[in-house]
Scaffold this motif. Structure first.
Motif, short mmCIF file in Angstrom:
data_model
loop_
_atom_site.label_atom_id
_atom_site.label_comp_id
_atom_site.label_asym_id
_atom_site.label_seq_id
_atom_site.Cartn_x
_atom_site.Cartn_y
_atom_site.Cartn_z
N ASN A 94 0.86 -1.21 -0.13
CA ASN A 94 -0.02 -0.08 -0.01
C ASN A 94 0.83 1.13 -0.08
OD1 ASN A 94 -1.74 1.99 2.35
ND2 ASN A 94 -2.56 1.40 0.38
N CYS A 95 0.79 2.06 -1.04
CA CYS A 95 1.62 3.51 -1.08
C CYS A 95 0.84 4.46 -0.36
CB CYS A 95 1.87 3.55 -2.53
SG CYS A 95 2.67 5.29 -2.83
N ARG A 96 1.76 5.07 0.48
CA ARG A 96 1.05 6.21 1.54
C ARG A 96 0.85 7.30 0.65
NH1 ARG A 96 5.35 9.61 2.52
NH2 ARG A 96 7.47 8.66 2.75
N LYS A 97 1.46 7.52 -0.70
CA LYS A 97 1.55 8.69 -1.48
C LYS A 97 0.12 8.63 -2.31
CE LYS A 97 4.17 12.10 -3.36
NZ LYS A 97 4.53 12.31 -4.80
N CYS A 98 0.14 7.83 -3.40
CA CYS A 98 -1.00 7.56 -4.27
C CYS A 98 -1.95 6.72 -3.68
CB CYS A 98 -0.56 7.20 -5.77
SG CYS A 98 0.08 5.35 -5.50
N GLU A 99 -1.97 6.07 -2.59
CA GLU A 99 -3.07 5.51 -1.90
C GLU A 99 -3.42 4.18 -2.60
OE1 GLU A 99 -5.77 8.36 -0.61
OE2 GLU A 99 -4.50 8.72 1.31
N LEU A 130 6.42 3.66 -0.28
CA LEU A 130 6.07 4.15 -1.49
C LEU A 130 6.11 3.20 -2.78
CD1 LEU A 130 8.20 7.57 -0.73
CD2 LEU A 130 5.72 7.39 -0.92
N CYS A 131 5.18 3.36 -3.67
CA CYS A 131 5.23 2.55 -4.74
C CYS A 131 6.26 2.96 -5.68
CB CYS A 131 3.92 2.65 -5.64
SG CYS A 131 3.65 3.94 -6.24
N ASP A 132 6.89 2.34 -6.79
CA ASP A 132 7.85 2.47 -7.78
C ASP A 132 7.71 3.72 -8.46
OD1 ASP A 132 5.49 1.53 -8.93
OD2 ASP A 132 6.73 0.18 -10.45
N SER A 133 6.23 4.47 -8.77
CA SER A 133 6.29 5.60 -9.30
C SER A 133 6.33 6.70 -8.33
CB SER A 133 4.80 5.72 -9.78
OG SER A 133 4.34 4.58 -10.86
N CYS A 134 5.78 6.44 -7.10
CA CYS A 134 5.90 7.61 -6.05
C CYS A 134 7.36 7.67 -5.54
CB CYS A 134 5.23 7.37 -5.12
SG CYS A 134 3.22 7.47 -5.67
N SER A 135 8.15 6.82 -5.54
CA SER A 135 9.41 6.68 -4.96
C SER A 135 10.58 7.47 -5.82
CB SER A 135 9.96 5.35 -4.68
OG SER A 135 10.24 4.68 -5.82
ZN LIG Z 1 2.33 5.51 -5.30
#
Ligand SMILES: [Zn+2]
Ligand SMILES: [Zn+2]
Length: 139
Positions: A94-99, A130-135
């Motif tokens: 679970n990505c905390r940025k894009c949720e 953070l997912c690969d896009s958000c990181s």
């Molecule tokens: Zn993300």
């Protein structure tokens, strides 16, 4: 890659146009969907039809549910050979940025040695970060 129709048939689900549409949408991204986001994405589909279809897909093990701690149940399409048994379970992220919540199918849940008398029935393994896009944009 199996056709959408075959994936439905393999799970004993009659491939109707609306079911194919919903399955296609769920396979379109790598993130898991909650009912609400599917409703938004498929605004031509009647809401009760959508929720009945998700229930059916879930019963037929076509999709699995993910409790990522957000308070909203998310759903993701199972791989063709998944039987949703304990051995088929994988880690979710679970990505905390894009949720968004993602299936990390290549990472199986580490087996745990439970104390005597405890019987394992379900595992919910959610990693947060953070997912690969958000990181890429993380500071
Ligand atoms: Zn993300
Ligand atoms: Zn998953």
């Amino acid at each position: 890659m199996d056709s959408l129709e075959k994936r439905l048939k393999d799970r004993g689900v009659k491939p109707t146009a609306v079911r194919l549409l919903i399955l296609k949408k769920m396979l379109s991204g790598k993130e898991a969907f909650c009912l609400r986001s599917l409703e938004d994405a498929l605004d031509t589909v009647d809401k009760s039809t959508l929720s009945r279809t998700i229930t059916l897909f879930h019963e037929k093990l076509l999709i699995h549910s993910i409790d990522d701690g957000s308070g909203t149940m998310k759903f993701s399409v199972c791989s063709s050979d998944c039987m949703c048994s304990l051995g088929d379970l994988h880690v979710h992220f679970n990505c905390r940025k894009c949720e968004q919540t993602f299936c990390l199918e290549s990472i199986s849940i580490p087996s745990v040695q439970l104390p005597k008398g405890f019987l394992l029935e379900n595992v919910n393994f959610v990693l947060k970060g953070l997912c690969d896009s958000c990181s890429k944009f993380a500071t």
